[in-house]
Design a protein around this motif. Structure first.
Motif, mmCIF file in Angstrom:
data_model
loop_
_atom_site.group_PDB
_atom_site.id
_atom_site.type_symbol
_atom_site.label_atom_id
_atom_site.label_comp_id
_atom_site.label_asym_id
_atom_site.label_seq_id
_atom_site.Cartn_x
_atom_site.Cartn_y
_atom_site.Cartn_z
ATOM 1 N N MET A 1 51.146 52.444 36.939
ATOM 2 C CA MET A 1 51.117 50.988 36.947
ATOM 3 C C MET A 1 50.100 50.428 37.924
ATOM 4 S SD MET A 1 55.155 50.183 36.725
ATOM 5 C CE MET A 1 54.889 48.426 36.894
ATOM 6 N N ASN A 2 49.226 51.239 38.458
ATOM 7 C CA ASN A 2 48.218 50.728 39.366
ATOM 8 C C ASN A 2 47.200 49.889 38.625
ATOM 9 O OD1 ASN A 2 49.296 51.951 41.607
ATOM 10 N ND2 ASN A 2 48.194 53.844 41.261
ATOM 11 N N MET A 3 46.768 48.846 39.260
ATOM 12 C CA MET A 3 45.773 47.970 38.663
ATOM 13 C C MET A 3 44.396 48.577 38.793
ATOM 14 S SD MET A 3 45.034 44.066 39.776
ATOM 15 C CE MET A 3 43.683 43.114 39.113
ATOM 16 N N HIS A 4 43.635 48.564 37.698
ATOM 17 C CA HIS A 4 42.250 49.000 37.778
ATOM 18 C C HIS A 4 41.495 48.073 38.723
ATOM 19 C CE1 HIS A 4 42.803 50.597 33.420
ATOM 20 N NE2 HIS A 4 43.470 51.291 34.295
ATOM 21 N N ARG A 5 40.521 48.616 39.447
ATOM 22 C CA ARG A 5 39.829 47.815 40.456
ATOM 23 C C ARG A 5 38.651 47.055 39.851
ATOM 24 N NH1 ARG A 5 41.319 49.204 45.569
ATOM 25 N NH2 ARG A 5 43.332 50.220 45.527
ATOM 26 N N ASP A 6 38.925 46.211 38.863
ATOM 27 C CA ASP A 6 37.879 45.340 38.351
ATOM 28 C C ASP A 6 38.524 44.068 37.826
ATOM 29 O OD1 ASP A 6 37.651 47.618 35.636
ATOM 30 O OD2 ASP A 6 38.745 45.738 35.621
ATOM 31 N N THR A 7 37.690 43.093 37.527
ATOM 32 C CA THR A 7 38.229 41.794 37.167
ATOM 33 C C THR A 7 38.837 41.772 35.790
ATOM 34 O OG1 THR A 7 36.013 41.163 36.462
ATOM 35 C CG2 THR A 7 36.714 40.470 38.650
ATOM 36 N N HIS A 8 38.633 42.801 34.978
ATOM 37 C CA HIS A 8 39.235 42.790 33.654
ATOM 38 C C HIS A 8 40.747 42.838 33.732
ATOM 39 C CE1 HIS A 8 39.265 43.176 29.347
ATOM 40 N NE2 HIS A 8 40.097 44.207 29.426
ATOM 41 N N ASP A 9 41.287 43.251 34.872
ATOM 42 C CA ASP A 9 42.730 43.333 34.990
ATOM 43 C C ASP A 9 43.353 41.987 35.322
ATOM 44 O OD1 ASP A 9 43.607 46.239 34.667
ATOM 45 O OD2 ASP A 9 41.801 46.346 35.869
ATOM 46 N N HIS A 10 42.547 40.941 35.224
ATOM 47 C CA HIS A 10 42.935 39.536 35.210
ATOM 48 C C HIS A 10 44.358 39.301 35.663
ATOM 49 C CE1 HIS A 10 44.484 40.691 31.211
ATOM 50 N NE2 HIS A 10 43.282 41.145 30.945
ATOM 51 N N ILE A 11 45.273 39.030 34.731
ATOM 52 C CA ILE A 11 46.617 38.668 35.110
ATOM 53 C C ILE A 11 47.508 39.880 34.913
ATOM 54 C CG2 ILE A 11 48.465 37.006 34.733
ATOM 55 C CD1 ILE A 11 46.427 35.041 33.830
ATOM 56 N N GLY A 12 47.274 40.896 35.684
ATOM 57 C CA GLY A 12 48.065 42.111 35.635
ATOM 58 C C GLY A 12 48.895 42.213 36.896
ATOM 59 N N HIS A 13 49.325 43.419 37.239
ATOM 60 C CA HIS A 13 50.244 43.583 38.352
ATOM 61 C C HIS A 13 49.602 44.467 39.406
ATOM 62 C CE1 HIS A 13 52.770 41.604 35.582
ATOM 63 N NE2 HIS A 13 52.846 42.630 34.780
ATOM 64 N N ASP A 14 48.955 43.846 40.381
ATOM 65 C CA ASP A 14 48.222 44.553 41.428
ATOM 66 C C ASP A 14 49.199 45.103 42.452
ATOM 67 O OD1 ASP A 14 46.630 45.326 43.512
ATOM 68 O OD2 ASP A 14 45.293 43.601 43.392
ATOM 69 N N HIS A 185 31.708 34.453 33.690
ATOM 70 C CA HIS A 185 32.453 35.372 32.832
ATOM 71 C C HIS A 185 31.573 36.525 32.357
ATOM 72 C CE1 HIS A 185 36.437 33.343 31.699
ATOM 73 N NE2 HIS A 185 35.974 32.727 32.770
ATOM 74 N N ALA A 186 30.350 36.228 31.967
ATOM 75 C CA ALA A 186 29.456 37.279 31.493
ATOM 76 C C ALA A 186 29.174 38.307 32.583
ATOM 77 C CB ALA A 186 28.146 36.665 30.996
ATOM 78 N N ALA A 187 29.119 37.850 33.834
ATOM 79 C CA ALA A 187 28.794 38.749 34.936
ATOM 80 C C ALA A 187 29.981 39.589 35.393
ATOM 81 C CB ALA A 187 28.265 37.932 36.121
ATOM 82 N N THR A 188 31.194 39.097 35.188
ATOM 83 C CA THR A 188 32.366 39.780 35.752
ATOM 84 C C THR A 188 33.279 40.430 34.710
ATOM 85 O OG1 THR A 188 33.528 37.649 35.807
ATOM 86 C CG2 THR A 188 32.443 38.369 37.838
ATOM 87 N N ASN A 189 33.132 40.072 33.453
ATOM 88 C CA ASN A 189 33.961 40.668 32.404
ATOM 89 C C ASN A 189 33.257 41.918 31.892
ATOM 90 O OD1 ASN A 189 35.777 41.266 30.413
ATOM 91 N ND2 ASN A 189 35.282 39.510 29.119
ATOM 92 N N HIS A 240 34.681 38.634 43.004
ATOM 93 C CA HIS A 240 33.936 39.714 42.356
ATOM 94 C C HIS A 240 32.506 39.310 41.996
ATOM 95 C CE1 HIS A 240 37.454 42.374 41.691
ATOM 96 N NE2 HIS A 240 38.113 41.230 41.616
ATOM 97 N N ALA A 241 32.132 38.074 42.316
ATOM 98 C CA ALA A 241 30.876 37.544 41.797
ATOM 99 C C ALA A 241 29.677 37.773 42.710
ATOM 100 C CB ALA A 241 31.023 36.045 41.526
ATOM 101 N N ALA A 242 29.907 38.080 43.969
ATOM 102 C CA ALA A 242 28.778 38.297 44.879
ATOM 103 C C ALA A 242 27.922 39.453 44.371
ATOM 104 C CB ALA A 242 29.288 38.592 46.279
ATOM 105 N N GLY A 243 26.630 39.202 44.280
ATOM 106 C CA GLY A 243 25.721 40.215 43.755
ATOM 107 C C GLY A 243 25.609 40.207 42.250
ATOM 108 N N ALA A 244 26.509 39.479 41.583
ATOM 109 C CA ALA A 244 26.475 39.410 40.119
ATOM 110 C C ALA A 244 25.907 38.091 39.617
ATOM 111 C CB ALA A 244 27.877 39.611 39.549
ATOM 112 N N LEU A 245 25.958 37.055 40.459
ATOM 113 C CA LEU A 245 25.446 35.739 40.089
ATOM 114 C C LEU A 245 24.286 35.354 40.992
ATOM 115 C CD1 LEU A 245 28.579 33.474 39.480
ATOM 116 C CD2 LEU A 245 27.027 34.410 37.760
ATOM 117 N N ALA A 246 23.429 34.463 40.484
ATOM 118 C CA ALA A 246 22.333 33.934 41.284
ATOM 119 C C ALA A 246 22.888 33.093 42.432
ATOM 120 C CB ALA A 246 21.406 33.091 40.407
ATOM 121 N N ALA A 247 22.069 32.931 43.476
ATOM 122 C CA ALA A 247 22.514 32.227 44.676
ATOM 123 C C ALA A 247 22.917 30.792 44.378
ATOM 124 C CB ALA A 247 21.412 32.264 45.734
ATOM 125 N N ASP A 248 22.196 30.112 43.490
ATOM 126 C CA ASP A 248 22.539 28.719 43.205
ATOM 127 C C ASP A 248 23.880 28.623 42.463
ATOM 128 O OD1 ASP A 248 21.364 29.867 40.899
ATOM 129 O OD2 ASP A 248 20.818 27.905 40.112
#
Length: 285
Positions: A1-14, A185-189, A240-248
């Motif tokens: 039941m461990n949560m995967h360490r990525d944002t796809h586990d959205h509303i799961g049980h961490d 969403h495109a950067a984190t999903n 989860h977005a740092a490094g995945a999105l532009a600074a602006d």
């Protein structure tokens, strides 16, 4: 039941990060804002079950939003809520008491990757519910087989998944470049959607229905908790977005999350909820 360490586990049980309280609050906001969807889903189950279920098993219950919805839909049923987190189950106890159904919801602290000895003591079950959970187990095929074994002949299993976090923002949020949320969403999903049809049939179930629920709620339909729900979801994505999105884009997202800023999520009246939930309903013949 461990949560995967990525944002796809959205509303799961961490479990691993010790953030049960924050996750419980997110799950409860989700159920509050999407109450009309939950009612539609449990109504579908009522139509498919035939005789109303007496014994229901909620796998990976978290703070019990599914257990409470099932207890409302089936007022004669007893729900057994299973989760690995004592904090989640404690919160479920409190919520069940507050809603007047504490006598109809029992809890069991258990790791579903281990033998189901205690779970079996409450069965066989008429309905098994697993919402945004089965992708967390170590061996989903084994879990489906165990669910089949603990379901009475003719009983149903309902498995629900969501592809990712909901969308909340308009295209142009008044700061930064239009389309911020789509880029976020495109950067984190980063994970493909889950598909359980094969695993269900391999375990012996007969698929009754695979139902996508397209959820589109405006502010009035979503209710007073919409802003808090949107901010909680976007804050989780921001982590989860740092490094995945532009600074602006990161700067615009931070402005949205800052409650003191004029464009803050907390102040906005132009939010809505757009998401999809897919439920597989299958029967043990």
């Amino acid at each position: 039941m461990n949560m995967h360490r990525d944002t796809h586990d959205h509303i799961g049980h961490d479990r691993a990060t010790g953030s049960d309280l924050a996750m419980a609050q997110l799950l409860e906001l989700d159920a509050e804002v999407l109450a009309s969807y939950l009612a539609e889903l449990t109504d579908l189950l009522a139509q498919l079950t035939g005789p109303a279920p007496d014994r229901i098993l909620d796998l990976g219950s978290g703070p019990g939003t599914g257990s409470l919805a099932l207890a409302r839909q089936f007022p004669a049923a007893h729900v057994t809520a299973v989760d690995i987190s004592p904090q989640m189950l404690h919160r479920l106890h409190k919520q069940a008491a507050a809603h007047g159904v504490a006598d109809r919801i029992s809890t069991l602290e258990a790791n579903l990757d281990e033998p189901w000895t205690q779970i079996g003591e409450g069965g066989p079950y008429d309905l098994i519910w697993a919402a945004a959970f089965l992708h967390h187990v170590a061996d989903p095929a084994r879990t489906f087989t165990r669910a089949f074994e603990h379901l009475r002949p003719g009983g149903l299993i309902a498995v629900t998944e969501m592809p990712f976090f909901p969308l909340f923002l308009p295209e142009d949020i008044g700061i930064g470049r239009p389309g911020l949320e789509a880029r976020l969403h495109a950067a984190t999903n980063t994970q493909p959607p889950h598909e359980w049809t094969g695993e269900l049939t391999d375990a012996g179930f007969t698929l009754e229905e695979r139902r996508p629920f397209e959820i589109r709620l405006d502010r009035a339909q979503a209710g007073a908790s919409l802003n808090a729900y949107a901010r909680t979801c976007l804050a989780k994505l921001r982590s989860h977005a740092a490094g995945a999105l532009a600074a602006d884009d990161l700067a615009a997202l931070d402005a949205l999350l800052d409650e003191a800023r004029p464009y803050s999520i907390a102040r906005r009246g132009d939010l809505s909820v757009r998401t999809t939930r897919t439920t597989w309903v299958a029967r043990r013949s």
